[in-house]
Motif scaffolding. Structure first.
Motif, PDB file in Angstrom:
ATOM      1  N   LYS A 216       0.856  -1.188   0.000  1.00 51.41           N
ATOM      2  CA  LYS A 216       0.000   0.000   0.000  1.00 51.41           C
ATOM      3  C   LYS A 216       0.891   1.237   0.000  1.00 51.41           C
ATOM      4  CE  LYS A 216      -3.699  -2.206   2.703  1.00 51.41           C
ATOM      5  NZ  LYS A 216      -4.462  -2.178   3.990  1.00 51.41           N
ATOM      6  N   GLY A 229      -3.875   4.097  -1.171  1.00 52.40           N
ATOM      7  CA  GLY A 229      -4.442   2.950  -1.868  1.00 52.40           C
ATOM      8  C   GLY A 229      -3.406   1.873  -2.087  1.00 52.40           C
ATOM      9  N   SER A 230      -3.760   0.864  -2.828  1.00 52.13           N
ATOM     10  CA  SER A 230      -2.822  -0.211  -3.142  1.00 52.13           C
ATOM     11  C   SER A 230      -1.727   0.320  -4.064  1.00 52.13           C
ATOM     12  CB  SER A 230      -3.545  -1.368  -3.825  1.00 52.13           C
ATOM     13  OG  SER A 230      -3.972  -0.981  -5.121  1.00 52.13           O
ATOM     14  N   GLU A 233      -2.863   0.454  -7.691  1.00 51.50           N
ATOM     15  CA  GLU A 233      -3.759   1.554  -8.041  1.00 51.50           C
ATOM     16  C   GLU A 233      -3.014   2.883  -8.085  1.00 51.50           C
ATOM     17  OE1 GLU A 233      -8.108   3.425  -6.780  1.00 51.50           O
ATOM     18  OE2 GLU A 233      -7.211   1.838  -5.588  1.00 51.50           O
ATOM     19  N   ASP A 298     -11.125   2.500  -5.080  1.00 49.14           N
ATOM     20  CA  ASP A 298     -11.246   1.039  -5.033  1.00 49.14           C
ATOM     21  C   ASP A 298     -10.539   0.444  -3.815  1.00 49.14           C
ATOM     22  OD1 ASP A 298     -12.702   1.121  -7.352  1.00 49.14           O
ATOM     23  OD2 ASP A 298     -11.002   0.662  -8.657  1.00 49.14           O
ATOM     24  N   THR A 299      -9.407   1.026  -3.428  1.00 45.58           N
ATOM     25  CA  THR A 299      -8.621   0.433  -2.332  1.00 45.58           C
ATOM     26  C   THR A 299      -8.259   1.437  -1.244  1.00 45.58           C
ATOM     27  OG1 THR A 299      -6.556   0.853  -3.541  1.00 45.58           O
ATOM     28  CG2 THR A 299      -7.604  -1.294  -3.864  1.00 45.58           C
ATOM     29  N   GLY A 300      -8.771   2.656  -1.307  1.00 48.55           N
ATOM     30  CA  GLY A 300      -8.405   3.652  -0.306  1.00 48.55           C
ATOM     31  C   GLY A 300      -9.232   4.909  -0.435  1.00 48.55           C
TER      32      GLY A 300
END
Length: 310
Positions: A216, A229-230, A233, A298-300
Motif C-alpha cells: 500500500k 491505496g494499493s 492503483e 477502489d482500495t483507499g
C-alpha cells in the motif's frame, strides 16, 4: 489489522507558533503487509513515523493509533515502553547510520539496547540472531563504527531495530546517503524481512524504491495524506494531481522527459482550510477553495474535488 491509524494529527510547538506537521491522517495495515509513505521534503512523513512510535520530541500527537488492538496514545509512556517499544514496534531513524557512538564497540551498543528494554533472554543469542538476519558476520561485534562501511553501519542499525523481534518496523529513509550498490543491498534486505512476515512502513521520497516493497502507498502533501491505496492503483491509476505530478517526475527507460511541479509547498504554520495543493495544481476548479473531503477509491481514498460524484 496490525495497525490502524485514524484521524492522526501532530503539532510542534515553537516560539513562533504551532507547526501542524500532520493533519487528519487515516490508514490501516494488515499483518505481514508493507506500506510506503511518499512525498516531498517537509510534508510530514517523518513526523508520521515518530508519532506512531511516540517519539515526537517537542510536539504532540492526537487521534487514534491502534497497535495490536491497543490504543497506544491512550496508555502511559512507561506502559508503552514496557509492552510495545522495540518489542512490537521499532524504528530505523533517518540518517541513523551516523548515530552509532564512535567510542563503543558494536557489541557494547547492542548490549545497551537490550539493557534499556530490560531484555531477560540470552544477550548473545539475541545479538547473533539480529546480525544474521541482516547478513552480517559476528566478527564485527568487536569493531568500532569507524571500521565499518556505510552499508554495514546501516545494517547494524537495522539489526538493532530487530533485536527484540518486533512485528512492525518503521524505516525512515534507510537508503539516504548510500551509494547505488549499497542501496540495492538495503532494499533487498527489507524485501527479505517482508517475505519473512514482518510488516514494514517505508518512508521515502523515492517512488521507485516503494514500487519494490510496498503493498500500500500513502502520498503526503502539506501534512495531509492526499491519496492512499494499493501500490497497483497508485502507480497505474493515480488520482490526485499531486500524485500524478510525482510519477511524471520520474525518468523511465522509454526516454520520457521528466516534468516538475511548479511552485512551493505550503506553510504548515497556518495551513489553509482549502485544498493545500490549489496554488500548484493545473486542474484546480472553484470547489478546490473548499475543504476537500476523502472520496473513496477502489482500495483507499483521495482528497480531491475532481472525484466528487454529487
Amino acid at each position: 489489522m496490525v495497525l490502524i491509524v485514524n484521524g492522526l494529527s501532530a503539532q510542534y510547538h515553537t516560539s513562533k507558533g504551532s507547526v501542524y506537521a500532520v493533519d487528519d491522517v487515516d490508514f490501516n495495515l494488515s499483518d505481514g503487509e508493507s506500506i510506503g509513505i511518499a512525498g516531498e521534503s517537509a510534508c510530514g512523513k517523518s513526523t508520521l513515523g515518530l508519532s506512531i512510535v511516540r517519539m515526537l520530541l517537542g510536539g504532540k500527537a492526537n487521534g487514534k493509533i491502534i497497535l495490536d488492538d491497543t490504543s497506544i496514545l491512550d496508555i502511559s509512556e512507561s506502559d508503552f515502553t514496557r509492552k510495545f517499544r522495540w518489542k512490537k514496534i521499532s524504528m530505523i531513524f533517518q540518517g541513523a547510520m551516523n548515530s552509532l557512538d564512535p567510542v563503543f564497540t558494536i557489541r557494547e551498543q547492542f548490549v545497551e539496547v537490550l539493557n534499556q528494554h530490560n531484555f531477560a533472554g540470552n544477550f548473545d543469542d539475541a545479538i547473533l540472531n539480529a546480525l544474521h538476519s541482516v547478513s552480517l558476520d559476528d566478527v564485527i561485534l568487536k569493531k568500532y563504527p569507524h571500521e565499518l562501511s556505510g552499508g554495514m553501519k546501516q545494517r547494524v542499525i537495522i539489526a538493532m531495530a530487530l533485536l527484540l523481534e518486533p512485528k512492525f518496523v518503521i524505516a525512515d529513509e534507510p537508503t539516504t546517503a548510500l551509494d547505488v550498490l549499497i542501496q540495492a543491498q538495503i532494499i533487498n534486505l527489507l524485501k527479505k524481512l517482508k517475505k519473512e512476515g514482518m510488516s514494514i512502513m517505508l518512508i521515502t521520497h523515492d517512488l521507485a524504491v516503494l514500487s519494490e516493497i510496498a503493498d500500500k502507498i500513502g502520498i503526503m502533501y502539506g501534512g495531509q495524506m492526499v491519496e492512499f491505496g494499493s501500490s497497483y492503483e497508485i502507480y497505474k491509476n493515480p488520482k490526485h494531481p499531486y500524485t500524478q505530478g510525482l510519477l511524471e517526475s520520474i525518468p523511465t527507460l522509454k526516454g520520457n522527459i521528466p516534468k516538475y511541479i511548479k511552485g512551493n509547498p505550503p506553510s504548515l504554520m497556518e495551513p489553509a482550510t482549502q485544498c493545500r495543493f490549489i496554488e500548484r495544481c493545473p486542474l484546480a476548479i472553484d470547489k478546490c477553495k473548499m475543504v476537500p473531503p476523502k472520496f473513496k477509491t477502489d482500495t483507499g481514498y483521495v482528497r480531491c474535488w475532481l472525484y466528487d460524484q454529487s
